[in-house]
Design an enzyme around this catalytic site. Structure first.
Site, PDB file in Angstrom:
ATOM      1  N   HIS A  99       0.762  -1.112  -0.143  1.00 14.08           N
ATOM      2  CA  HIS A  99       0.039   0.065  -0.050  1.00 14.08           C
ATOM      3  C   HIS A  99       0.832   1.199   0.042  1.00 14.08           C
ATOM      4  O   HIS A  99       1.942   1.386   0.176  1.00 14.08           O
ATOM      5  CB  HIS A  99      -0.962   0.071   1.209  1.00 14.08           C
ATOM      6  CG  HIS A  99      -0.346   0.153   2.480  1.00 14.08           C
ATOM      7  ND1 HIS A  99      -0.164  -0.861   3.248  1.00 14.08           N
ATOM      8  CD2 HIS A  99       0.190   1.218   3.176  1.00 14.08           C
ATOM      9  CE1 HIS A  99       0.613  -0.689   4.528  1.00 14.08           C
ATOM     10  NE2 HIS A  99       0.659   0.560   4.339  1.00 14.08           N
TER      11      HIS A  99
HETATM   12  P1  TYD Z   1      -1.797  -3.066   7.618  1.00 14.62           P
HETATM   13  O1  TYD Z   1      -1.629  -1.692   7.470  1.00 14.62           O
HETATM   14  O2  TYD Z   1      -2.883  -3.830   6.775  1.00 14.62           O
HETATM   15  O3  TYD Z   1      -0.490  -3.934   7.562  1.00 14.62           O
HETATM   16  P2  TYD Z   1       0.724  -4.081   6.901  1.00 14.62           P
HETATM   17  O4  TYD Z   1       0.420  -3.015   5.601  1.00 14.62           O
HETATM   18  O5  TYD Z   1       1.957  -3.691   7.410  1.00 14.62           O
HETATM   19  O6  TYD Z   1       0.559  -5.341   6.055  1.00 14.62           O
HETATM   20  O7  TYD Z   1      -2.394  -3.364   9.233  1.00 14.62           O
HETATM   21  C1  TYD Z   1      -3.019  -4.680   9.642  1.00 14.62           C
HETATM   22  C2  TYD Z   1      -4.148  -4.401  10.623  1.00 14.62           C
HETATM   23  O8  TYD Z   1      -3.671  -3.471  11.683  1.00 14.62           O
HETATM   24  C3  TYD Z   1      -5.090  -3.542   9.866  1.00 14.62           C
HETATM   25  O9  TYD Z   1      -6.344  -4.253  10.148  1.00 14.62           O
HETATM   26  C4  TYD Z   1      -5.095  -2.227  10.497  1.00 14.62           C
HETATM   27  C5  TYD Z   1      -4.485  -2.359  11.764  1.00 14.62           C
HETATM   28  N1  TYD Z   1      -3.633  -1.160  12.182  1.00 14.62           N
HETATM   29  C6  TYD Z   1      -4.090  -0.565  13.209  1.00 14.62           C
HETATM   30  O10 TYD Z   1      -5.026  -0.504  13.849  1.00 14.62           O
HETATM   31  N2  TYD Z   1      -3.276   0.604  13.579  1.00 14.62           N
HETATM   32  C7  TYD Z   1      -1.878   0.894  12.883  1.00 14.62           C
HETATM   33  O11 TYD Z   1      -1.260   1.694  13.185  1.00 14.62           O
HETATM   34  C8  TYD Z   1      -1.561   0.016  11.794  1.00 14.62           C
HETATM   35  C9  TYD Z   1      -0.433   0.311  11.173  1.00 14.62           C
HETATM   36  C10 TYD Z   1      -2.487  -1.034  11.521  1.00 14.62           C
END
Ligand code: TYD
Length: 133
Positions: free
Chosen positions: A50
């Protein structure tokens, strides 16, 4: 211009070992509003995929390593994050992917904004459209 902008955090070492201090708006070039860390990543899992519209981050592998890919829609560059003294600065509108996490990897991320799902661009095609505006 390279996408790989590093912030180095010199270890304050003595005979007892090492210590790194991260200071908002000093060693870290923005006001830190959020800190999170990724750990216990399962084998062969890749994360990220992303970009953000308005978010600056610094990523530091405090233990272990992972391979970070950054992409601004024109160039794609990669680096191993493998040192607790090496921070990678990730700016707005940069697509990121994390691959090849070691079992012991703890990836610490400092962020300039609170969590906001609306700030994510999760589709690579939409990301390309946005950066090519
Ligand atoms: P995500 O950003 O999709 O992880 P990555 O991109 O690193 O693979 O985040 C995973 C999950 O955690 C998603 O449900 C959103 C949640 N999240 C939060 O609640 N707070 C945060 O600060 C972050 C980074 C993620």
């Amino acid at each position: 211009m390279s996408l790989l902008n590093f912030v180095s955090f010199p270890p304050l070492g003595d005979e007892r070992g090492s210590l790194v201090a991260l200071e908002s708006e000093k060693t870290v070039p923005f006001a830190i509003k959020r800190v999170y860390y990724i750990f216990a990543t399962q084998k062969s899992v890749a994360r990220g995929f992303h970009a953000h519209k308005n978010l600056k981050q610094v990523a530091i592998c405090v233990t272990g390593k992972c391979r970070m890919i950054l992409d601004n829609g024109e160039n794609r560059e990669e680096v191993w994050l493998d040192s607790p003294t090496k921070g990678l600065l990730i700016n707005d509108l940069v697509w990121r992917e994390m691959h090849d996490f070691s079992e012991d990897c703890v990836l610490l991320v400092l962020a300039s904004e609170h969590y906001d799902e609306n700030d994510y661009i999760r589709d690579y095609g939409s990301f390309l459209k946005q950066v090519r505006l």
